[in-house]
Write a protein that holds these residues in place. Sequence first.
Motif, PDB file in Angstrom:
ATOM      1  N   ASP A  38     -10.877  21.237 -43.865  1.00 49.66           N
ATOM      2  CA  ASP A  38     -10.729  19.821 -43.512  1.00 49.66           C
ATOM      3  C   ASP A  38      -9.261  19.440 -43.331  1.00 49.66           C
ATOM      4  O   ASP A  38      -8.907  18.723 -42.391  1.00 49.66           O
ATOM      5  N   LEU A  39      -8.398  19.911 -44.230  1.00 50.51           N
ATOM      6  CA  LEU A  39      -6.968  19.611 -44.126  1.00 50.51           C
ATOM      7  C   LEU A  39      -6.359  20.217 -42.858  1.00 50.51           C
ATOM      8  O   LEU A  39      -5.575  19.569 -42.167  1.00 50.51           O
ATOM      9  N   ILE A  40      -6.727  21.460 -42.561  1.00 46.47           N
ATOM     10  CA  ILE A  40      -6.212  22.115 -41.360  1.00 46.47           C
ATOM     11  C   ILE A  40      -6.706  21.399 -40.105  1.00 46.47           C
ATOM     12  O   ILE A  40      -5.929  21.140 -39.179  1.00 46.47           O
ATOM     13  N   PHE A  41      -7.985  21.039 -40.095  1.00 47.83           N
ATOM     14  CA  PHE A  41      -8.554  20.342 -38.944  1.00 47.83           C
ATOM     15  C   PHE A  41      -7.881  18.979 -38.748  1.00 47.83           C
ATOM     16  O   PHE A  41      -7.524  18.597 -37.638  1.00 47.83           O
ATOM     17  N   GLY A  42      -7.681  18.251 -39.848  1.00 50.71           N
ATOM     18  CA  GLY A  42      -7.005  16.958 -39.773  1.00 50.71           C
ATOM     19  C   GLY A  42      -5.589  17.089 -39.248  1.00 50.71           C
ATOM     20  O   GLY A  42      -5.131  16.273 -38.443  1.00 50.71           O
ATOM     21  N   SER A  43      -4.893  18.125 -39.674  1.00 50.86           N
ATOM     22  CA  SER A  43      -3.535  18.379 -39.194  1.00 50.86           C
ATOM     23  C   SER A  43      -3.535  18.672 -37.693  1.00 50.86           C
ATOM     24  O   SER A  43      -2.665  18.194 -36.953  1.00 50.86           O
ATOM     25  N   MET A  44      -4.505  19.438 -37.239  1.00 54.57           N
ATOM     26  CA  MET A  44      -4.613  19.751 -35.806  1.00 54.57           C
ATOM     27  C   MET A  44      -4.873  18.478 -34.996  1.00 54.57           C
ATOM     28  O   MET A  44      -4.295  18.295 -33.919  1.00 54.57           O
ATOM     29  N   ILE A  45      -5.715  17.607 -35.514  1.00 57.36           N
ATOM     30  CA  ILE A  45      -6.011  16.343 -34.828  1.00 57.36           C
ATOM     31  C   ILE A  45      -4.750  15.500 -34.722  1.00 57.36           C
ATOM     32  O   ILE A  45      -4.447  14.938 -33.665  1.00 57.36           O
ATOM     33  N   GLU A  46      -3.998  15.403 -35.824  1.00 55.39           N
ATOM     34  CA  GLU A  46      -2.763  14.607 -35.826  1.00 55.39           C
ATOM     35  C   GLU A  46      -1.757  15.141 -34.801  1.00 55.39           C
ATOM     36  O   GLU A  46      -1.105  14.374 -34.100  1.00 55.39           O
ATOM     37  N   LYS A  47      -1.634  16.461 -34.706  1.00 61.40           N
ATOM     38  CA  LYS A  47      -0.688  17.057 -33.759  1.00 61.40           C
ATOM     39  C   LYS A  47      -1.118  16.815 -32.315  1.00 61.40           C
ATOM     40  O   LYS A  47      -0.279  16.723 -31.422  1.00 61.40           O
ATOM     41  N   ALA A  48      -2.434  16.729 -32.064  1.00 60.15           N
ATOM     42  CA  ALA A  48      -2.950  16.587 -30.708  1.00 60.15           C
ATOM     43  C   ALA A  48      -3.038  15.135 -30.246  1.00 60.15           C
ATOM     44  O   ALA A  48      -3.281  14.881 -29.066  1.00 60.15           O
ATOM     45  N   LYS A  49      -2.830  14.184 -31.153  1.00 56.14           N
ATOM     46  CA  LYS A  49      -2.940  12.769 -30.789  1.00 56.14           C
ATOM     47  C   LYS A  49      -1.940  12.386 -29.712  1.00 56.14           C
ATOM     48  O   LYS A  49      -0.764  12.726 -29.792  1.00 56.14           O
ATOM     49  N   THR A  50      -2.428  11.662 -28.717  1.00 52.16           N
ATOM     50  CA  THR A  50      -1.542  11.173 -27.657  1.00 52.16           C
ATOM     51  C   THR A  50      -1.549   9.650 -27.583  1.00 52.16           C
ATOM     52  O   THR A  50      -0.705   9.070 -26.916  1.00 52.16           O
ATOM     53  N   ASN A  51      -2.522   9.014 -28.228  1.00 52.15           N
ATOM     54  CA  ASN A  51      -2.700   7.560 -28.185  1.00 52.15           C
ATOM     55  C   ASN A  51      -2.985   7.045 -26.780  1.00 52.15           C
ATOM     56  O   ASN A  51      -2.790   5.875 -26.489  1.00 52.15           O
ATOM     57  N   LYS A  52      -3.433   7.925 -25.895  1.00 47.97           N
ATOM     58  CA  LYS A  52      -3.823   7.515 -24.550  1.00 47.97           C
ATOM     59  C   LYS A  52      -5.332   7.297 -24.519  1.00 47.97           C
ATOM     60  O   LYS A  52      -6.093   7.992 -25.178  1.00 47.97           O
ATOM     61  N   LEU A  53      -5.762   6.320 -23.743  1.00 43.02           N
ATOM     62  CA  LEU A  53      -7.188   6.091 -23.548  1.00 43.02           C
ATOM     63  C   LEU A  53      -7.673   6.973 -22.413  1.00 43.02           C
ATOM     64  O   LEU A  53      -6.985   7.141 -21.404  1.00 43.02           O
ATOM     65  N   VAL A  54      -8.839   7.546 -22.584  1.00 46.60           N
ATOM     66  CA  VAL A  54      -9.435   8.374 -21.535  1.00 46.60           C
ATOM     67  C   VAL A  54     -10.837   7.876 -21.245  1.00 46.60           C
ATOM     68  O   VAL A  54     -11.487   7.267 -22.089  1.00 46.60           O
ATOM     69  N   SER A  55     -11.294   8.162 -20.061  1.00 44.86           N
ATOM     70  CA  SER A  55     -12.632   7.704 -19.675  1.00 44.86           C
ATOM     71  C   SER A  55     -13.716   8.600 -20.273  1.00 44.86           C
ATOM     72  O   SER A  55     -13.474   9.770 -20.606  1.00 44.86           O
ATOM     73  N   LYS A  56     -14.901   8.049 -20.378  1.00 46.90           N
ATOM     74  CA  LYS A  56     -16.046   8.796 -20.870  1.00 46.90           C
ATOM     75  C   LYS A  56     -16.326   9.987 -19.968  1.00 46.90           C
ATOM     76  O   LYS A  56     -16.626  11.079 -20.436  1.00 46.90           O
ATOM     77  N   GLU A  57     -16.164   9.789 -18.671  1.00 50.83           N
ATOM     78  CA  GLU A  57     -16.442  10.849 -17.707  1.00 50.83           C
ATOM     79  C   GLU A  57     -15.506  12.038 -17.907  1.00 50.83           C
ATOM     80  O   GLU A  57     -15.924  13.197 -17.837  1.00 50.83           O
ATOM     81  N   SER A  58     -14.236  11.772 -18.157  1.00 51.39           N
ATOM     82  CA  SER A  58     -13.289  12.887 -18.327  1.00 51.39           C
ATOM     83  C   SER A  58     -13.595  13.676 -19.600  1.00 51.39           C
ATOM     84  O   SER A  58     -13.408  14.897 -19.642  1.00 51.39           O
ATOM     85  N   ILE A  59     -14.099  12.994 -20.624  1.00 50.26           N
ATOM     86  CA  ILE A  59     -14.476  13.694 -21.843  1.00 50.26           C
ATOM     87  C   ILE A  59     -15.704  14.555 -21.621  1.00 50.26           C
ATOM     88  O   ILE A  59     -15.776  15.700 -22.057  1.00 50.26           O
ATOM     89  N   LEU A  60     -16.685  14.009 -20.889  1.00 54.55           N
ATOM     90  CA  LEU A  60     -17.923  14.744 -20.652  1.00 54.55           C
ATOM     91  C   LEU A  60     -17.718  15.938 -19.730  1.00 54.55           C
ATOM     92  O   LEU A  60     -18.475  16.905 -19.780  1.00 54.55           O
ATOM     93  N   ASN A  61     -16.709  15.856 -18.890  1.00 53.30           N
ATOM     94  CA  ASN A  61     -16.409  16.995 -17.993  1.00 53.30           C
ATOM     95  C   ASN A  61     -15.776  18.107 -18.801  1.00 53.30           C
ATOM     96  O   ASN A  61     -15.908  19.233 -18.611  1.00 53.30           O
TER      97      ASN A  61
END
Length: 61
Positions: A38-61
Amino acid sequence: MATIIIQTESKSTTKLMLDLAKKLGEKTSVLSKDIEEDLIFGSMIEKAKTNKLVSKESILN
């Protein structure tokens, strides 16, 4: 208060580190594999954060 995490490869090194910390009067605990992941996964999420909004379509692709 500070918290440190030390990863070891052997049980003998883990025991040595825990014994040393206890002799120095510090509190110790060993993390379960689930908590470690959990700690490693949380750290990976924090490093990958961009604070940009993305569309649902781009996520599903």
